[in-house]
Design a protein around this motif. Structure first.
Motif, PDB file in Angstrom:
ATOM      1  N   ARG A 531       0.817  -1.216   0.000  1.00  0.00           N
ATOM      2  CA  ARG A 531       0.000   0.000   0.000  1.00  0.00           C
ATOM      3  C   ARG A 531       0.850   1.265   0.000  1.00  0.00           C
ATOM      4  NH1 ARG A 531      -5.150  -0.968   1.975  1.00  0.00           N
ATOM      5  NH2 ARG A 531      -5.579   1.141   1.258  1.00  0.00           N
ATOM      6  N   TYR A 532       2.127   1.106  -0.291  1.00  0.00           N
ATOM      7  CA  TYR A 532       3.056   2.246  -0.308  1.00  0.00           C
ATOM      8  C   TYR A 532       2.581   3.334  -1.265  1.00  0.00           C
ATOM      9  CZ  TYR A 532       7.804   4.372  -0.262  1.00  0.00           C
ATOM     10  OH  TYR A 532       8.900   5.199  -0.122  1.00  0.00           O
ATOM     11  N   LEU A 533       2.074   2.894  -2.414  1.00  0.00           N
ATOM     12  CA  LEU A 533       1.692   3.870  -3.434  1.00  0.00           C
ATOM     13  C   LEU A 533       0.443   4.654  -3.069  1.00  0.00           C
ATOM     14  CD1 LEU A 533       2.439   2.080  -6.816  1.00  0.00           C
ATOM     15  CD2 LEU A 533       3.961   3.221  -5.220  1.00  0.00           C
ATOM     16  N   ASP A 534      -0.318   4.202  -2.068  1.00  0.00           N
ATOM     17  CA  ASP A 534      -1.484   4.972  -1.623  1.00  0.00           C
ATOM     18  C   ASP A 534      -1.075   6.383  -1.225  1.00  0.00           C
ATOM     19  OD1 ASP A 534      -2.643   2.432  -1.823  1.00  0.00           O
ATOM     20  OD2 ASP A 534      -3.965   2.795  -0.119  1.00  0.00           O
ATOM     21  N   GLY A 538      -1.851   7.628  -4.836  1.00  0.00           N
ATOM     22  CA  GLY A 538      -3.271   7.682  -4.500  1.00  0.00           C
ATOM     23  C   GLY A 538      -3.776   6.277  -4.261  1.00  0.00           C
ATOM     24  N   ALA A 539      -4.936   6.156  -3.627  1.00  0.00           N
ATOM     25  CA  ALA A 539      -5.509   4.833  -3.358  1.00  0.00           C
ATOM     26  C   ALA A 539      -5.873   4.154  -4.672  1.00  0.00           C
ATOM     27  CB  ALA A 539      -6.730   4.959  -2.463  1.00  0.00           C
ATOM     28  N   TYR A 540      -5.565   2.852  -4.742  1.00  0.00           N
ATOM     29  CA  TYR A 540      -5.898   2.083  -5.943  1.00  0.00           C
ATOM     30  C   TYR A 540      -7.039   1.119  -5.610  1.00  0.00           C
ATOM     31  CZ  TYR A 540      -5.380  -0.663 -10.171  1.00  0.00           C
ATOM     32  OH  TYR A 540      -5.617  -1.269 -11.371  1.00  0.00           O
ATOM     33  N   THR A 546      -4.757   8.210 -12.468  1.00  0.00           N
ATOM     34  CA  THR A 546      -3.494   8.839 -12.100  1.00  0.00           C
ATOM     35  C   THR A 546      -2.337   7.870 -12.262  1.00  0.00           C
ATOM     36  OG1 THR A 546      -4.657  10.250 -10.518  1.00  0.00           O
ATOM     37  CG2 THR A 546      -2.269  10.072 -10.266  1.00  0.00           C
ATOM     38  N   TYR A 547      -2.552   6.609 -11.874  1.00  0.00           N
ATOM     39  CA  TYR A 547      -1.514   5.590 -12.033  1.00  0.00           C
ATOM     40  C   TYR A 547      -1.100   5.461 -13.496  1.00  0.00           C
ATOM     41  CZ  TYR A 547      -1.717   3.782  -7.245  1.00  0.00           C
ATOM     42  OH  TYR A 547      -1.620   3.636  -5.881  1.00  0.00           O
ATOM     43  N   GLN A 548      -2.084   5.420 -14.379  1.00  0.00           N
ATOM     44  CA  GLN A 548      -1.774   5.288 -15.799  1.00  0.00           C
ATOM     45  C   GLN A 548      -1.142   6.554 -16.354  1.00  0.00           C
ATOM     46  OE1 GLN A 548      -5.347   4.007 -17.800  1.00  0.00           O
ATOM     47  NE2 GLN A 548      -5.328   1.979 -16.826  1.00  0.00           N
ATOM     48  N   GLU A 549      -1.598   7.690 -15.873  1.00  0.00           N
ATOM     49  CA  GLU A 549      -1.064   8.969 -16.341  1.00  0.00           C
ATOM     50  C   GLU A 549       0.427   9.104 -16.030  1.00  0.00           C
ATOM     51  OE1 GLU A 549      -1.550  13.648 -15.042  1.00  0.00           O
ATOM     52  OE2 GLU A 549      -3.254  12.296 -14.803  1.00  0.00           O
ATOM     53  N   ARG A 550       0.865   8.537 -14.883  1.00  0.00           N
ATOM     54  CA  ARG A 550       2.258   8.684 -14.466  1.00  0.00           C
ATOM     55  C   ARG A 550       3.125   7.478 -14.813  1.00  0.00           C
ATOM     56  NH1 ARG A 550       1.691  11.086  -8.337  1.00  0.00           N
ATOM     57  NH2 ARG A 550       0.029  12.598  -8.766  1.00  0.00           N
TER      58      ARG A 550
END
Length: 632
Positions: A531-534, A538-540, A546-550
């Motif tokens: 859950r580091y990327l939360d 942002g929460a997945y 946002t994940y795809q954008e970056r």
């Protein structure tokens, strides 16, 4: 005679053979009576971690025999893999994950049964003849492992759960009288440097745990390194005032800061067994602290709370322990001396080197000394980096030529650039590259607010800081703007790929086990970072867009420069598919790309031959990109 040759073409005595054949990794300093112990990570033995002892008479010998490897895979990053007692040594063995007991120089004997459990962070509970440690249980397939604090009976190896219910635990510590157990825990989606809690329990006569007291911790507070003083008071690090400072729980339960200071007195909990302070006595603490990206030594009087800075030549200090004779033990390094296990007398302020990471005799004329730089970055903020100019006493570049620059984006991303003699850096600078080690927003060593610049902004703040850092050098006429490369591993590999994808500042780059698809990483990584990327993106799946954008993988059309990829095929932190998808996409686009794999490596390369191959391949790759002739 000084030779005039283009940057990158200089011949250097610092070769890959120098890097791999004469150096070892050092860690885990400890002592018992007048014996000093430490761990050596040996590339020549495929990265095996060996426990080494210097006896009171000065003789040095390996303790753990072949093929034992003193290393644990808890949280995948490990640490805290051994414990020394008067009766025996206990350690986690990497190949099978079992805990072993070694008495004297006898062959180690397995204490725990074969299983899918992993163990770390050991303390001995002498009154009850048992070990207490952190356990990570992988017994249930296709599910997240279960973490707990357990007891292991020293006679039978029987396991008894003590503390359960939280997602993560670290630092079980028993009071000097054996009646209380302190520990730290935290839960998803927090990382331990975001939010963690320090608890205190009573240990009953039957060994069970009772009466839970929350000592410290909050949603906006990180707790590290609980330790008991000789007189039975509980100390710990907290960043409640923006900086990790040392605090104490008094006998009446009140909490006080020993010395409030704009400095970090610990590291983030990436690995177990952290030790940045230790008790010389009940009244004196020796400690390491970080200011402006560099580590220092100090002491604190626990009665008067007076702090004293201690002048040393070191810029990187870790694994701080107190010896039986009142000296400080630690691992220390500086920009012109190899990292070493060091004994430091606090009265005379004289240092004794116990073991160097390498016995290197390199003329200082080949060593580049880092310079701290602070540079303007986005949002009218200031960020930080270490700049290493090209340095080779035998060469100079043609008049008017500016050097190519190697920009390093460190991993983590909650980590920092270390300031010590790093031969991998000197490999580049002695051949004519400038080297820029960037402590982008999100790095440790500059307080919690600086660390939280990366909150929701991974792939933005880190990338922009790397770009602004190197543009600062270009503006200062310290870099050739047409020969800028960026390289990084793990999270630094993601920063590298994002910089190369979304900007045209860099002309080439190298990704070491880097992330190309944030969405896949969010769904396919180990528990510790699940859950580091939360907090970073942002929460997945709520923030899927946002994940795809970056994610660089979704924007291959924006890439227009050569990239080389390095990947361990046994990597569980960033699986190989992260590199493979990117490589295939680049091939289809027709861009220059290389993919170098290592079948027996995980997250980070430990084997000498692989380290050599990676360094030489990256240098050769840039020589082709920038069309300069290497001297090697």
């Amino acid at each position: 005679m000084i030779n005039i040759k283009p940057f990158g073409s200089w011949k250097s005595p610092i070769t890959t053979e120098t890097i791999i054949a004469k150096t070892v990794g050092l860690g885990g300093v400890n002592s018992l009576a007048k014996d000093i112990y430490w761990l050596e990570s040996r590339p020549q033995e495929k990265g095996r971690n060996v426990l080494v002892k210097q006896a009171a008479d000065g003789t040095v010998a390996d303790i753990t025999p072949q093929p034992f490897n003193v290393r644990t895979r808890v949280h995948e990053y490990g640490g805290g893999a051994y414990l020394i007692t008067e009766q025996a040594i206990y350690f986690s063995n990497y190949s099978d994950g079992r805990v072993y007991q070694q008495i004297g120089r006898e062959t180690p004997q397995a204490l725990t049964a074969e299983s899918k459990k992993r163990y770390t962070d050991f303390v001995v509970d002498s009154p009850r003849n048992r070990l207490i440690c952190v356990c990570e249980d992988h017994e249930v397939a296709d599910s997240e492992p279960n973490n707990s604090i357990i007891a292991i009976a020293l006679e039978t190896g029987e396991i008894t759960p003590l503390v359960t219910g939280s997602d993560f635990y670290t630092s079980p510590r028993i009071s000097p009288d054996g009646t209380q157990l302190a520990y730290i825990s935290w839960n998803h989606p927090s990382m331990p440097w975001d939010s963690s809690y320090l608890y205190l329990n009573d240990i009953q006569s039957d060994g069970s745990i009772d009466r839970v007291e929350l000592v410290a911790g909050d949603t906006q507070e990180s707790i590290c390194e609980p330790k008991w003083s000789p007189d039975g008071l509980l100390y710990f690090n907290s960043d409640r005032n923006d900086w990790w400072n040392i605090y104490r729980r008094n006998s009446d339960g009140t909490i006080e800061c020993l010395h409030e200071m704009a400095a970090e007195f610990t590291y983030p909990h990436w690995v177990f067994g952290l030790s940045t302070y230790s008790f010389i006595s009940a009244e004196l603490i020796v400690c390491a602290y970080s200011q402006d990206g560099s580590w220092h030594l100090g002491s604190i009087n626990t009665k008067t709370k007076q702090f004293q800075a201690i002048d040393t030549p070191y810029t990187n200090i870790s694994s701080v322990q107190a010896s039986v004779d009142g000296d400080a033990l630690f691992i220390a390094g500086s920009p012109n001396q190899p990292t070493a296990v060091t004994k430091f007398n606090l009265e005379t302020q004289q240092a004794t080197t116990i073991k160097r990471s390498g016995e290197l005799n390199i003329d200082p004329g080949y060593l580049s000394i880092p310079q701290a730089i602070s540079f303007p970055t986005d949002d009218n903020l200031i960020a930080h980096a270490w700049y290493y100019p090209p340095q080779n006493k035998d060469y100079t570049a043609p008049s008017g030529e500016l050097p190519p620059v190697f920009v390093k984006s460190h991993g983590g991303p909650t980590a920092a650039a270390a300031v010590n003699l790093n031969l991998r850096i000197q490999y580049w600078t002695s051949r004519g590259f400038a080297y820029l080690d960037v402590n982008y927003g999100g790095s440790i060593g500059y307080g919690r607010q600086y660390r939280e610049r990366l909150k929701d902004n991974w792939g933005i703040v880190d990338v922009r800081d790397c770009i602004n850092a190197v543009q600062y050098l270009v503006e200062k006429q310290l870099a050739d703007g047409e020969r800028l490369v960026i390289s990084g591993g793990s999270a630094g590999g993601y920063t590298t790929l994002a910089a190369l994808t979304f900007y045209d500042t860099f002309k080439a780059g190298a990704s070491y086990y880097g992330v190309s698809d944030l969405e896949i990483l969010a769904k396919d990584t180990h528990k510790f970072e699940a859950r580091y990327l939360d907090g970073l993106v942002g929460a997945y799946p709520e923030a899927k867009a946002t994940y795809q954008e970056r994610s660089p993988l979704y924007h291959i059309d924006r890439l227009s420069c050569p990239i080389i990829f390095f990947q361990g095929l046994e990597d569980k932190v960033v699986p190989p598919n992260q590199a493979e998808m990117m490589v295939e996409a680049l091939k289809q686009k027709g861009l220059p790309v290389e993919y170098v794999t290592f079948p027996n490596e995980g997250h980070g390369f430990r084997q000498a031959a692989n380290i050599k191959t990676a360094i030489e391949s990256e240098f050769a790759f840039y020589s082709r990109v920038f069309d300069f002739e290497t001297a090697d």
